[in-house]
Design a protein around this motif. Sequence first.
Motif: not given
Length: 455
Positions: A74-95, A218-222
């Motif tokens: 999640v930290l990597e996803v946040v850092r990528l968004r802070w670096a200006g990359r489009p937001e990575i849609r995270q998995p639905a952790w709570e099902r 990140g998009r492929g794995m996270l």
Amino acid sequence: MTQTTDAAPRRRGYGSLWAAVPREFGFLILTLPIAIVALTVLATVFFTGLGLITLVFGVFVVVAALYMGRGFGVLEVVRLRWAGRPEIRQPAWERGDREQGFWRTLFAPFVDGHYWLYLLHGMIVNPVVSIVTWTITVVWVSIGLGGTTGWIWESFIPEGNRSVWPVDWAIDRVFPGNTFDIDPRVAENVAGFLLGLVFLLTLPFVFRGLTLLHDVIGRGMLGAWRSEALEVEVAQLSASRGAAVQAEDASLRRLERDIHDGPQQRLVRLQMDLAAIERKLDTDPEAARTLLGEARDQARESLDELRALSRGFAPPLLQDRGLAVALESLGSRSPVPVISELELPTDAALPAPIERNAYFIVAELLANAAKHSGATAIRLRAATRDAGEAGHWLDLWVTDNGHGGATPEPGHGLAGLEERVAGLRGLFVIDSPVGGPTAIGAHIPYTPLAASDPH
């Protein structure tokens, strides 16, 4: 005008790369330290848990490592968004199927592939990639800044017994036996400056490429899997279809009840009147004539009620003249005065199913307001709007000054309308405090028809 248009993209493209350099440099320069911390923590906790797996405690340690891997991901996803990359849609952790007790929630990571991918990313993939990208980042910045500023600070560095000058050696190899009289120090400064300038000019492209490498991984794995999005969409469609079926079933039951309580009873009465007329036709013509008039009234009222019921499904006025005119007609027939505010342009191109459902919703809301609210005035508003990426919407509002307290009780009119709107993938809003006023809205998405499509 054409020259300005052509120049703007080039200026905006390279300029935007330089504008993103500080954020991308901050992302890349912190990548390796974070990756080392993640590798150290995750490997220590995970392999400790594996070593203790034969004990009950080891299972909890492995679960903790999986949750930690999720945190670093999640930290990597946040850092990528802070670096200006489009937001990575995270998995639905709570099902919903996981929230069935403490133990199932605790051990959910064991059966969720996303947790293992996050752990793999934080413990192996990201450290390896970070070593490469961090090294290239440091080398590129060092050569770019060192080469372009070397002529300033190199004169303060003692030469000692330096006997090899790379530029002078290169010139001798390219031009053997030359008699060039070139100061080696000047040649070194010029060559270093040119090399540093090349590295600085290409630095935005290198930073963008390295950041994109992390983004692709990140998009492929996270990121969430496409199958999950399809699963959610299928669930929503199934729920919408079920709600539509229930709403139609409720409509048919309501139609059956209305026919039973209205036209059917009048037709029974008509049958009885005709039988009485037949008996009195010879003995009491005057009474038969009176009953004949009543029978005619019963037939007319039955026909009127059947027409009114048919309007709830496919009113001719709606088909012939459109939704706006049909809603005006509904308002004019209401026993409570209705103020209509209709912003429905003739080119709204509403699909026929949307128009029919909108007509039925408004008819039901007006009937409810007239029967149950005790209102003396009703306001009807209908309008279309373009919500951009959210699509086109039809907004219906019925507001009355009655006593309020309207709630969608199961089996009643508002609950049926709520199901109908849900079946259309819309939103149904009720604002009815005790004491009034009551405002009920239905917001229905639709896809506009092309101008040539049949309506």
